[in-house]
Design a protein around this motif. Structure first.
Motif, PDB file in Angstrom:
ATOM      1  N   LEU A 106       2.990   3.241  -5.088  1.00  0.00           N
ATOM      2  CA  LEU A 106       2.717   1.799  -5.100  1.00  0.00           C
ATOM      3  C   LEU A 106       1.214   1.523  -5.118  1.00  0.00           C
ATOM      4  O   LEU A 106       0.764   0.557  -5.740  1.00  0.00           O
ATOM      5  CB  LEU A 106       3.382   1.125  -3.891  1.00  0.00           C
ATOM      6  N   SER A 107       0.435   2.394  -4.469  1.00  0.00           N
ATOM      7  CA  SER A 107      -1.027   2.269  -4.526  1.00  0.00           C
ATOM      8  C   SER A 107      -1.522   2.559  -5.939  1.00  0.00           C
ATOM      9  O   SER A 107      -2.417   1.889  -6.456  1.00  0.00           O
ATOM     10  CB  SER A 107      -1.680   3.250  -3.542  1.00  0.00           C
ATOM     11  N   GLU A 108      -0.898   3.555  -6.571  1.00  0.00           N
ATOM     12  CA  GLU A 108      -1.270   3.928  -7.933  1.00  0.00           C
ATOM     13  C   GLU A 108      -0.967   2.796  -8.925  1.00  0.00           C
ATOM     14  O   GLU A 108      -1.687   2.613  -9.907  1.00  0.00           O
ATOM     15  CB  GLU A 108      -0.491   5.183  -8.329  1.00  0.00           C
ATOM     16  N   ALA A 109       0.087   2.042  -8.652  1.00  0.00           N
ATOM     17  CA  ALA A 109       0.436   0.906  -9.522  1.00  0.00           C
ATOM     18  C   ALA A 109      -0.696  -0.113  -9.549  1.00  0.00           C
ATOM     19  O   ALA A 109      -0.988  -0.710 -10.583  1.00  0.00           O
ATOM     20  CB  ALA A 109       1.730   0.243  -9.049  1.00  0.00           C
ATOM     21  N   VAL A 110      -1.346  -0.290  -8.394  1.00  0.00           N
ATOM     22  CA  VAL A 110      -2.496  -1.208  -8.313  1.00  0.00           C
ATOM     23  C   VAL A 110      -3.652  -0.656  -9.149  1.00  0.00           C
ATOM     24  O   VAL A 110      -4.278  -1.393  -9.935  1.00  0.00           O
ATOM     25  CB  VAL A 110      -2.944  -1.412  -6.847  1.00  0.00           C
TER      26      VAL A 110
END
Length: 318
Positions: free
Chosen positions: A306-310
Motif C-alpha cells: 500500500l505504501s508502494e501504491a503511493v
C-alpha cells in the motif's frame, strides 16, 4: 499487484461474468475498455486493504469488481462528455460505437455494480459505494460548470478532484474494513489513506496532461488544455504570469488558442513558472499524508504494498 494476484483472478472472473449480456453490443463495448490495459488500481486497493486487515474470506472480490464497474462506467461517460478520442492508448468506445451506446453501456455497468453490492448484503457497504457514486457525479458536474473559467480557484479545483477522483479511491479502501469487521477507527483511517492517495493521483494526472508523451499518458497530451479544464498547473501559472501570459491563458482556456503551437507555449509557461513541479510537490504532500494514515498498522507485505501504491502514483510524473 503481486500481493493481491490470487484475489485479482477472482475479481477478473467476476468482471468477465457480470459484463455479459444477451445484447451482444454490451460485452463487446464494455470489454473494449475493461480489457484495455487499465491498472485496476481501485479494486487492488480494496484487496490490499483487506490483506492489511488479515481478511481471509472472499466477499471483497465481488465488491472490488463493483468498484471497477463504477470506475469503468464513469470513464465511458467522461469520454462522451469530453469528446475524447483516446483512452489507454486506444480509440475510445464513443469514437467506435458512438455516444448513445457508450452512455447506455456505462449505465449498464453502474447497474451491475449495484447488483453486486446488494448481493453482498451489507447496508454499510451499499451506503459507502452508493454515496461515492453520487459524489463522483457531483464532481463531474462541478468540473463542467468551471470549464473555460480561468478564475476557478485552487479551493474549487481541490473540491472537484476530491469528488471526481478521490471519492472512489476512498470508498474502495473504506469497504475493506467493513467486510473484515475491523474497527470504526480502521475504517476512517483507510478512507483517509484512499482519499489522500486519490488526490495525489489526480494531481499527477493533471501534470501528465502537459508533461507526458502519449504512450505514458494513454490519452491525448493536451486534452485538458483543449477542453478548457482549469487544473492546478494552470491556476498556478495564471497567478504567477505576466499580464501578457495571463492574456494568453484567458484566450486559451476560452478556446481561442488551442493549436499545437499554443499548447507548446502553454507548456513553456508552465515550466517557467514552476507550475508543474509545484503541482508534483503538492502530490507528494498528499502522498505523505496517505502514508501517515498507514502508521497505526503493523509492518508487513500488505503495508509495504500500500505504501508502494503511493510511490507509484507520484513517480508517474517522471
Amino acid at each position: 499487484m503481486a500481493l493481491v494476484a490470487d484475489d485479482m483472478h477472482g475479481v477478473n472472473a467476476v468482471i468477465l461474468d457480470r459484463m455479459q449480456s444477451k445484447v451482444g453490443l454490451i460485452p463487446e463495448l464494455a470489454g473494449h475498455l475493461i480489457a484495455g490495459g487499465g491498472k485496476r488500481m481501485r479494486p487492488m486497493l480494496t484487496l490490499g486493504c483487506a490483506a492489511l486487515l488479515g481478511y481471509s474470506g472472499n466477499r471483497h472480490q465481488k465488491l472490488a469488481a463493483a468498484v471497477e464497474f463504477i470506475h469503468t462506467a464513469t470513464l465511458l461517460h467522461d469520454d462522451v462528455v469530453d469528446g475524447s478520442g483516446l483512452r489507454r492508448g486506444k480509440r475510445t468506445a464513443n469514437l467506435i460505437w458512438g455516444n448513445p451506446a457508450s452512455v447506455l453501456v456505462g449505465d449498464f455497468l453502474f447497474s451491475r455494480a449495484f447488483e453486486l453490492m446488494v448481493e453482498d448484503g451489507s447496508l454499510r457497504v451499499l451506503k459507502i459505494l452508493s454515496h461515492a457514486s453520487a459524489v463522483i457525479a457531483e464532481g463531474e458536474v462541478d468540473q463542467l460548470t468551471t470549464q473555460r473559467k480561468i478564475d476557478t480557484d485552487e479551493e474549487q479545483y481541490l473540491d472537484i478532484i476530491s469528488a471526481k477522483t478521490a471519492a472512489l479511491f476512498a470508498a474502495a479502501c473504506r469497504i475493506a474494513p467493513v467486510v473484515a469487521e475491523a474497527s470504526d477507527d480502521a475504517e476512517v483511517t483507510l478512507e483517509k489513506y484512499g482519499r489522500y492517495l486519490g488526490i495525489a493521483f489526480q494531481l499527477v494526472d493533471d501534470v501528465l496532461d502537459y508533461g507526458a508523451n502519449q504512450d505514458v499518458m494513454g490519452k491525448g497530451v493536451g486534452d485538458d488544455f483543449r477542453d478548457g479544464k482549469v487544473t492546478l498547473p494552470v491556476i498556478l501559472a495564471y497567478a504567477r504570469g505576466s499580464d501578457e501570459d495571463r492574456a494568453f491563458w484567458r484566450a486559451a482556456i476560452t478556446g481561442e488558442r488551442t493549436s499545437d503551437e499554443d499548447l507548446a507555449h502553454a507548456i513553456a509557461l508552465l515550466r517557467q513558472t514552476d507550475a508543474l513541479s509545484e503541482t508534483v510537490e503538492r502530490a507528494r504532500h498528499y502522498g505523505r499524508r496517505a502514508l501517515d494514515s498507514l502508521a497505526q498498522f503493523p509492518a508487513g507485505k500488505a503495508k509495504s504494498a500500500l505504501s508502494e501504491a503511493v510511490e507509484f502514483a507520484i513517480s508517474r510524473a517522471y
